[in-house]
Design a protein around this motif. Structure first.
Motif, PDB file in Angstrom:
ATOM      1  N   UNK A 187      32.322  36.969  34.612  1.00 17.95           N
ATOM      2  CA  UNK A 187      33.441  37.137  33.693  1.00 17.95           C
ATOM      3  C   UNK A 187      33.020  37.877  32.425  1.00 17.95           C
ATOM      4  N   UNK A 188      31.802  37.603  31.942  1.00 25.19           N
ATOM      5  CA  UNK A 188      31.291  38.357  30.790  1.00 25.19           C
ATOM      6  C   UNK A 188      31.181  39.835  31.143  1.00 25.19           C
ATOM      7  N   UNK A 189      30.708  40.116  32.347  1.00 21.79           N
ATOM      8  CA  UNK A 189      30.597  41.502  32.799  1.00 21.79           C
ATOM      9  C   UNK A 189      31.961  42.194  32.765  1.00 21.79           C
ATOM     10  N   UNK A 190      32.990  41.515  33.270  1.00 22.71           N
ATOM     11  CA  UNK A 190      34.326  42.091  33.284  1.00 22.71           C
ATOM     12  C   UNK A 190      34.847  42.324  31.870  1.00 22.71           C
ATOM     13  N   UNK A 191      34.544  41.396  30.972  1.00 21.11           N
ATOM     14  CA  UNK A 191      34.975  41.552  29.579  1.00 21.11           C
ATOM     15  C   UNK A 191      34.249  42.711  28.905  1.00 21.11           C
ATOM     16  N   UNK A 305      44.312  36.034  23.818  1.00 25.73           N
ATOM     17  CA  UNK A 305      43.736  37.304  24.253  1.00 25.73           C
ATOM     18  C   UNK A 305      43.411  37.280  25.737  1.00 25.73           C
ATOM     19  N   UNK A 306      42.852  36.166  26.201  1.00 25.93           N
ATOM     20  CA  UNK A 306      42.510  36.041  27.614  1.00 25.93           C
ATOM     21  C   UNK A 306      43.761  36.107  28.484  1.00 25.93           C
ATOM     22  N   UNK A 307      44.801  35.404  28.083  1.00 26.11           N
ATOM     23  CA  UNK A 307      46.053  35.434  28.849  1.00 26.11           C
ATOM     24  C   UNK A 307      46.627  36.850  28.887  1.00 26.11           C
ATOM     25  N   UNK A 308      46.604  37.532  27.758  1.00 23.59           N
ATOM     26  CA  UNK A 308      47.141  38.901  27.697  1.00 23.59           C
ATOM     27  C   UNK A 308      46.344  39.856  28.580  1.00 23.59           C
ATOM     28  N   UNK A 309      45.028  39.683  28.607  1.00 21.88           N
ATOM     29  CA  UNK A 309      44.179  40.558  29.420  1.00 21.88           C
ATOM     30  C   UNK A 309      44.465  40.396  30.906  1.00 21.88           C
ATOM     31  N   UNK A 310      44.726  39.172  31.322  1.00 20.91           N
ATOM     32  CA  UNK A 310      45.044  38.920  32.728  1.00 20.91           C
ATOM     33  C   UNK A 310      46.458  39.378  33.045  1.00 20.91           C
ATOM     34  N   UNK A 314      44.196  43.925  33.222  1.00 18.69           N
ATOM     35  CA  UNK A 314      42.895  44.410  32.767  1.00 18.69           C
ATOM     36  C   UNK A 314      41.749  43.593  33.351  1.00 18.69           C
ATOM     37  N   UNK A 315      41.954  42.277  33.487  1.00 19.34           N
ATOM     38  CA  UNK A 315      40.943  41.388  34.066  1.00 19.34           C
ATOM     39  C   UNK A 315      41.523  40.769  35.337  1.00 19.34           C
ATOM     40  N   UNK A 316      41.038  41.169  36.529  1.00 17.60           N
ATOM     41  CA  UNK A 316      41.544  40.593  37.791  1.00 17.60           C
ATOM     42  C   UNK A 316      40.930  39.216  38.034  1.00 17.60           C
ATOM     43  N   UNK A 317      41.397  38.245  37.286  1.00 13.37           N
ATOM     44  CA  UNK A 317      40.753  36.935  37.206  1.00 13.37           C
ATOM     45  C   UNK A 317      40.723  36.198  38.541  1.00 13.37           C
ATOM     46  N   UNK A 318      41.766  36.364  39.347  1.00  9.26           N
ATOM     47  CA  UNK A 318      41.841  35.614  40.603  1.00  9.26           C
ATOM     48  C   UNK A 318      40.712  35.961  41.567  1.00  9.26           C
ATOM     49  N   UNK A 319      40.088  37.133  41.397  1.00  9.64           N
ATOM     50  CA  UNK A 319      39.023  37.555  42.313  1.00  9.64           C
ATOM     51  C   UNK A 319      37.738  36.765  42.135  1.00  9.64           C
ATOM     52  N   UNK A 320      37.646  35.975  41.082  1.00  7.32           N
ATOM     53  CA  UNK A 320      36.430  35.219  40.813  1.00  7.32           C
ATOM     54  C   UNK A 320      36.336  33.970  41.692  1.00  7.32           C
ATOM     55  N   UNK A 321      37.476  33.532  42.252  1.00  4.80           N
ATOM     56  CA  UNK A 321      37.510  32.285  43.034  1.00  4.80           C
ATOM     57  C   UNK A 321      36.959  32.510  44.439  1.00  4.80           C
ATOM     58  N   UNK A 322      36.018  31.661  44.831  1.00  6.01           N
ATOM     59  CA  UNK A 322      35.467  31.718  46.190  1.00  6.01           C
ATOM     60  C   UNK A 322      35.786  30.465  47.005  1.00  6.01           C
ATOM     61  N   UNK A 323      36.107  29.352  46.325  1.00  6.05           N
ATOM     62  CA  UNK A 323      36.349  28.091  47.033  1.00  6.05           C
ATOM     63  C   UNK A 323      37.518  27.337  46.406  1.00  6.05           C
ATOM     64  N   UNK A 324      38.320  26.695  47.254  1.00  6.34           N
ATOM     65  CA  UNK A 324      39.390  25.811  46.783  1.00  6.34           C
ATOM     66  C   UNK A 324      39.402  24.550  47.640  1.00  6.34           C
ATOM     67  N   UNK A 325      39.571  23.395  46.977  1.00  4.27           N
ATOM     68  CA  UNK A 325      39.537  22.106  47.664  1.00  4.27           C
ATOM     69  C   UNK A 325      40.758  21.283  47.269  1.00  4.27           C
ATOM     70  N   UNK A 326      41.196  20.409  48.156  1.00  2.87           N
ATOM     71  CA  UNK A 326      42.254  19.471  47.817  1.00  2.87           C
ATOM     72  C   UNK A 326      41.673  18.354  46.956  1.00  2.87           C
ATOM     73  N   UNK A 327      42.552  17.639  46.252  1.00  4.05           N
ATOM     74  CA  UNK A 327      42.114  16.561  45.370  1.00  4.05           C
ATOM     75  C   UNK A 327      41.362  15.481  46.153  1.00  4.05           C
ATOM     76  N   UNK A 328      41.843  15.166  47.339  1.00  5.65           N
ATOM     77  CA  UNK A 328      41.186  14.132  48.139  1.00  5.65           C
ATOM     78  C   UNK A 328      39.794  14.558  48.604  1.00  5.65           C
ATOM     79  N   UNK A 329      39.510  15.840  48.549  1.00  4.05           N
ATOM     80  CA  UNK A 329      38.185  16.356  48.936  1.00  4.05           C
ATOM     81  C   UNK A 329      37.315  16.681  47.731  1.00  4.05           C
ATOM     82  N   UNK A 330      37.587  16.063  46.578  1.00  3.03           N
ATOM     83  CA  UNK A 330      36.838  16.394  45.363  1.00  3.03           C
ATOM     84  C   UNK A 330      35.351  16.071  45.505  1.00  3.03           C
ATOM     85  N   UNK A 331      35.026  15.041  46.266  1.00  4.74           N
ATOM     86  CA  UNK A 331      33.612  14.733  46.518  1.00  4.74           C
ATOM     87  C   UNK A 331      32.937  15.915  47.221  1.00  4.74           C
TER      88      UNK A 331
END
Length: 352
Positions: A187-191, A305-310, A314-331
């Motif tokens: 994210x620093x790189x993107x900024x 500023x962060x909200x405006x950039x997204x 200017x900042x494709x923030x969603x591309x940073x996500x690699x994993x998503x889990x349900x709440x029941x799978x928080x462990x």
């Protein structure tokens, strides 16, 4: 729906490396608060340290069950009587630090240094891994129509990195070296690229993170396990060194490399927090180069500023996500961040 009909649940760390999910009361809001139906919570490196080590820096988890999570977004279901700028149905992200507003740091605009801050998931303050969160309205930022709450949960780490770019003073034409290609480093790189850096060199031990760095705009990547970082940076800068060196790994080895990578008169920014309290550091290099060293703690006035950039793309923030889990799978989510960390850039928990 009446708030009395709502049911809340929260994930608590009851011991090292273990979560329990309990039913808990829906919090009652004060006149200046809103009640948020939390939809996504990000997993930060500090959360992982608390979960796995029981501490992060000087902050230590106590004996009582502790709720992690401080990066969140959701939808407002109730507003306090004094709240004027938000209504039920608004989607918001949360700035997680409640400061006193009265100390010299708050009054001078350095509220990140407030000694009495109550920051979500920083012991003893409970976090936001729960279905419903009551929070001051002034620290809740409405999300634009083109931004989901999934992305909204990432505004907090982006705000940290917006502040990094500001502190580093990066501008058009600069050469920047970033040590660490985790979520914060990327994210620093993107900024930095958004502020006009002409050459960004990012270093990490894991190829999967370096591949993500290339996808997100890095000019050069260096695998620190396979190449001599100092020699490669010297080659890529024609022996000049980097205008700015940003340490985002929080590792004693990479911190110690920074004075050798920066150019004469350049700037070093220390972002990553090392577990080591004392680190061997070559100040002779700093003095001979008249280089400057800055450190960073959280962020100041960067959420809008962060909200405006997204919002602008200017900042494709969603591309940073690699994993998503349900709440029941928080462990499983946290165990993945610990034991498969080389493949995780950013993980989110969906609060269902």
């Amino acid at each position: 729906m009446e708030t009395k009909d709502l049911k809340n649940k929260g994930a608590f760390m009851d011991k090292i490396d273990h979560f329990v999910i309990n039913e808990i009361p829906v919090p009652e809001i004060t006149p200046d608060q809103v009640l948020i139906r939390v939809e996504y919570v990000g997993i930060c490196g500090s959360d992982v340290h608390y979960f796995h080590d029981g501490r992060c820096g000087t902050f230590v988890v106590g004996e009582e069950p502790f709720m992690l999570g401080h990066e969140c977004a959701g939808t407002i279901v109730e507003v306090g009587s004094e709240v004027k700028n938000l209504v039920a149905g608004d989607r918001v992200c949360v700035e997680p630090g409640i400061t006193c507003g009265k100390c010299e740091h708050c009054k001078s605009g350095e509220y990140n240094l407030c000694p009495d801050v109550k920051f979500l998931a920083t012991p003893p303050i409970q976090g936001c891994n729960e279905r419903y969160l009551a929070f001051p309205a002034e620290l809740c930022y409405k999300l634009p129509d083109n931004m989901s709450t999934r992305v909204g949960a990432l505004i907090e780490p982006l705000s940290t990195c917006m502040y990094s770019a500001r502190l580093s003073e990066v501008t058009v034409g600069d050469t920047v070296v970033i040590l660490g290609a985790g979520c914060i480093g990327l994210l620093i790189m993107m900024c930095c690229k958004a502020r006009g850096a002409s050459k960004v060199i990012i270093c990490d031990l894991e190829n999967i993170r370096l591949e993500k760095a290339k996808e997100l705009g890095a000019d050069y990547t260096i695998n620190s396990r396979e190449a001599d970082v100092l020699a490669e940076v010297e080659r890529l800068t024609n022996g000049r060194g980097a205008d700015i060196v940003i340490e985002a790994a929080g590792n004693k080895v990479t911190i110690a490399q920074t004075p050798f990578l920066v150019r004469q008169g350049g700037l070093i920014l220390l972002v990553g927090m090392s577990a080591e309290e004392e680190i061997t550091y070559n100040f002779g290099q700093i003095m001979a180069k008249e280089a400057r060293i800055k450190s960073q703690f959280r962020f100041v006035n960067t959420f809008p500023t962060a909200i405006a950039a997204v919002e602008s793309g200017l900042i494709p923030l969603e591309k940073i996500v690699t994993h998503e889990f349900s709440f029941n799978d928080i462990q499983k989510a946290y165990e993945t961040c610990i034991y498969d960390k080389s493949n995780v850039v950013k993980a989110l928990v969906k609060i269902d």
